[in-house]
Design a protein around this motif. Structure first.
Motif, short mmCIF file in Angstrom:
data_model
loop_
_atom_site.label_atom_id
_atom_site.label_comp_id
_atom_site.label_asym_id
_atom_site.label_seq_id
_atom_site.Cartn_x
_atom_site.Cartn_y
_atom_site.Cartn_z
N PHE A 141 0.81 -1.44 -0.25
CA PHE A 141 -0.23 -0.42 -0.05
C PHE A 141 0.62 1.24 -0.33
O PHE A 141 0.96 2.24 -0.34
CB PHE A 141 -0.98 0.26 1.03
N ALA A 142 2.34 1.39 1.29
CA ALA A 142 3.04 2.51 0.66
C ALA A 142 3.71 2.82 -0.49
O ALA A 142 4.06 3.71 -0.52
CB ALA A 142 3.71 2.49 2.42
N VAL A 143 4.02 1.63 -1.01
CA VAL A 143 5.16 1.36 -2.57
C VAL A 143 3.70 1.93 -3.22
O VAL A 143 3.94 3.06 -3.65
CB VAL A 143 5.49 0.47 -2.65
N TYR A 144 2.31 1.42 -3.21
CA TYR A 144 1.13 1.89 -4.16
C TYR A 144 1.28 3.24 -4.19
O TYR A 144 1.27 4.22 -5.11
CB TYR A 144 0.40 1.37 -4.38
N TRP A 145 1.42 4.16 -2.91
CA TRP A 145 0.83 5.38 -2.57
C TRP A 145 1.74 6.50 -2.79
O TRP A 145 1.85 7.83 -2.41
CB TRP A 145 -0.35 5.44 -1.77
N ASN A 146 3.41 5.93 -3.06
CA ASN A 146 4.63 6.44 -2.71
C ASN A 146 5.00 7.09 -1.14
O ASN A 146 5.48 8.05 -0.98
CB ASN A 146 4.04 7.44 -3.88
N LEU A 147 4.32 6.70 0.20
CA LEU A 147 4.39 7.03 0.84
C LEU A 147 5.23 5.87 1.29
O LEU A 147 5.84 5.24 2.07
CB LEU A 147 2.84 6.86 2.06
N THR A 148 6.98 6.56 0.88
CA THR A 148 7.95 5.79 1.33
C THR A 148 9.13 6.75 0.86
O THR A 148 9.12 7.59 0.82
CB THR A 148 8.18 4.61 0.05
N PRO A 149 10.23 6.80 1.72
CA PRO A 149 11.63 7.51 1.24
C PRO A 149 11.76 8.19 -0.04
O PRO A 149 11.95 9.60 0.27
CB PRO A 149 12.76 6.64 1.69
N LEU A 150 11.29 7.47 -1.16
CA LEU A 150 11.59 8.07 -2.59
C LEU A 150 9.95 9.15 -2.63
O LEU A 150 10.57 9.81 -4.15
CB LEU A 150 11.01 6.94 -3.32
N GLY A 151 9.19 8.89 -1.71
CA GLY A 151 7.94 9.92 -2.43
C GLY A 151 7.92 10.54 -1.33
O GLY A 151 6.72 11.47 -1.63
N ILE A 152 8.65 11.32 -0.60
CA ILE A 152 8.75 12.33 0.18
C ILE A 152 10.12 13.53 -0.02
O ILE A 152 9.74 14.47 0.44
CB ILE A 152 9.02 12.15 1.79
#
Length: 645
Positions: free
Chosen positions: A634-645
């Motif tokens: 879920f976090a990877v799909y919605w970019n809620l990861t270190p790469l997405g911030i």
């Protein structure tokens, strides 16, 4: 809740395009498409003489604003209208500063008009086109802007694409705002660092872009050798006498600027501080009602003050629509029709401000209004519809029959995300919060349910499109010709058909189940099991300590991720996210790689040889592993990861 994030990401910072009906199918960008509907000539316009129109409109507008503002909790508003070269109404309503009881003065009170700024940017760019210093059809990479358009697609991005919102850029808001007085990057620095990637072939779809217009502003700087603010001031504001207008709120903020208010508790509004956008060509104009009257008079007069008559006329005509029959964009101007009358203009939205500017060129009539609070769709669309109906009443003549258009020969029902959305960072969640669920209704109607909102019924029309009479909206399905993507157009927005697996309701259910498993694991392992062993003589399952510790750690990490991320996104002011990513979101993002490792570790504990735990213990380990993997996915799909911030 998270819906507040969606409202800001998709609406508040974007613009309220209540005056634009976004086109709905597949015309090519390089050739203008036909006008969406017949227009009414000045001579045929069902209006009274100018003096009577002015007197009637002034009274009518006062009644509309005074009736609607209290029920929608609007602190202050300005309204001006012009017709045939004369200002026929100029009104201030309510307060620019509620606490100080400072009233709105149409000639003195400044409003932040947000995306209405794009009209000034488009005019600046077209002035340079007329001078031969810019070319509408040239590859942007031929200009030394410092921003390179990567060759993701065969067709290059052009100034025409930027001004018609067909550049095909992703969206982005992170690191695009700063506090007044704080250091802010130059326009060139901002675009060099933060320009969103290309995600759609240029010239195929309207996908509204603040960064696209910011890039148009950078072209103005590159071609003129002046800063964007200096160019607009010298070549647009000064010639028109708009002495009370400027780019940016100022440092310190302009004392005549209305305070921005946002909704708080029911019936309460809260004043917010001013801020600074890093992409000023997309939305940093500050102006008054009186100055905007000068601007509208110049646009309607089209006497060569700003541009040659042919150029300005062309800018206010339809240049790109996704298909014939619906509305779209001129060069910078949103182009629509109301009761058969062509309208060109723009809306604007920023925290604490909301604006609409509408021109009716054939009627030589225009109006502008702005409020100092967040956009309230019911208020803004209600006021605009009332004014449009007053100035361009419905015709009693039968409209010409329209040719039927077949539905796409592909499945069209299901989940749709806005085409203009964020794909590259964790604010991608906003698209899911504003999704449409489209389903068939009775007698060929289409039902459109917005996430957390009402379900609207669209009835089939003779043109092959679907219409909602209550709100005056049109819906149309189409297949985009280059990529084959299935889309629909509702009002101002194009939407992409996505798979049912992307339904956020399903994702929410999945996260709820995972959260329950994590919470049950923590509760049982840390509280119930020790109590059972002590007071009831429970026997431990035949599990070595790693098989206890790893799933316990996975459950703890999962609960922390869900708690930190979802609570933070629901509680934080979304506009603060545009300035900086808070520590709590960063911590949640960094839990994702930890959660992935613990998911794999828990799966290994469930399958490793050695001591043989009971079947239920293995099932529990598998459930924890799957839950951790689901949350990480879920976090990877919605970019809620270190790469997405």
């Amino acid at each position: 809740m998270l819906r507040r994030l969606a409202a800001v990401v998709i609406a508040s910072l974007v613009l309220p395009l209540s005056g634009l009906r976004v086109p709905d199918a597949g015309a090519q960008a390089e050739e203008p498409v036909a006008e969406p509907a017949p227009t009414v000539s000045v001579e045929a316009a069902p209006l009274s003489p100018p003096d009577m129109i002015g007197a009637r409109l002034d009274i009518f507008a006062a009644g509309v604003f005074e009736a609607m503002m209290p029920s929608h909790n609007i602190p202050g508003a300005v309204f001006v209208a012009v017709r045939r070269g004369e200002v026929i109404s100029s009104r201030g309503f309510g307060f620019a500063d509620v606490a100080a009881r400072r009233p709105v003065d149409p000639d003195e009170t400044r409003f932040r008009v947000a995306s209405v700024t794009k009209l000034f940017t488009a005019i600046a760019a077209m002035q340079l086109v007329e001078q031969g210093r810019l070319d509408l059809r040239a590859d942007l990479n031929t200009y030394q802007t410092g921003v390179v358009m990567e060759p993701v697609f065969e067709a290059p991005v052009t100034l025409f694409n930027l001004l018609t919102h067909t550049g095909g850029f992703d969206d982005s808001f992170l690191s695009s705002v700063s506090d007044v007085g704080a250091a802010a990057p130059s326009l060139r620095e901002q675009l060099s660092r933060r320009m969103p990637p290309r995600v759609l072939p240029p010239g195929t779809t309207i996908s509204y872009s603040n960064y696209g217009f910011a890039l148009a502003g950078l072209l103005v700087e590159t071609a003129s050798g002046e800063t964007y603010a200096d160019y607009v001031t010298r070549h647009i504001l000064a010639p028109l006498g708009m002495t009370r207008s400027h780019i940016g709120v100022g440092d310190p903020a302009d004392a005549a600027l209305a305070l921005p208010y946002v909704p708080g508790a029911p019936g309460i509004i809260e004043a917010k501080p001013y801020d600074v956008s890093h992409v000023p060509p997309a939305g940093e104009m500050v102006t008054t009602g009186g100055d905007m009257a000068m601007f509208m008079r110049a646009l309607l007069a089209n006497d060569g003050t700003l541009l040659t008559p042919d150029t300005l006329s062309s800018m206010m005509k339809l240049h790109f629509a996704n298909s014939h029959g619906l509305d779209g964009y001129g060069l910078g101007f949103a182009v629509s029709t109301h009761n058969g009358v062509r309208m060109a203009g723009h809306g604007g939205s920023w925290r604490g401000f909301c604006t609409e500017l509408v021109l009716m060129p054939e009627l030589q009539t225009a109006y502008f209004f702005s409020v100092n609070t967040d956009c309230n769709g019911r208020f803004m669309s209600g006021v605009q519809k009332a004014l449009n109906d007053f100035l361009a009443p419905p015709s009693t003549a039968e409209p010409p029959p329209a040719a039927a258009r077949p539905m796409p020969d592909v499945p069209v029902y299901g989940i749709y995300f806005a085409n203009r959305r964020i794909r590259g960072d964790f604010l991608r969640l906003g698209a899911a919060m504003d999704a449409l669920n489209v389903s068939p209704g009775e007698n060929g109607a289409v039902l459109v349910a917005r996430t957390g909102g009402d379900t609207l019924v669209y009835e089939p029309g003779p043109d092959g499109h679907f219409h909602n009479a209550r709100y005056g909206r049109t819906l149309a399905f189409y297949t985009e010709p280059v990529t084959g993507a299935v889309r629909l157009s509702v009002g101002a927005w194009a939407y992409d058909h996505v798979s049912d697996a992307e339904d956020f309701g399903f994702h929410t259910l999945l996260m709820g189940v995972a959260g329950f498993i994590f919470a049950a694991t923590l509760l049982f392992t840390l509280i119930l099991a020790p109590l059972g062993r002590r007071f009831y003589g429970w026997q431990d399952a035949n599990l070595p300590w790693p098989r206890r510790a790893v799933p316990l750690a996975a459950s703890l990490a999962g609960v922390m991720f869900l708690g930190l991320s979802l609570t933070a996104l629901a509680a934080l002011d979304p506009f603060e996210l545009f300035k900086r990513v808070p520590l709590v979101i960063t911590l949640a993002a960094w839990l994702v790689p930890v959660l992935l490792l613990l998911a794999l570790g828990t799966a290994m504990m469930a399958t490793m040889p050695g001591a043989r735990p009971r079947l239920m213990a293995r099932v529990h380990l598998a459930l924890v592993a799957l839950s951790a993997l689901a949350v990480a996915g879920f976090a990877v799909y919605w970019n809620l990861t270190p790469l997405g911030i």
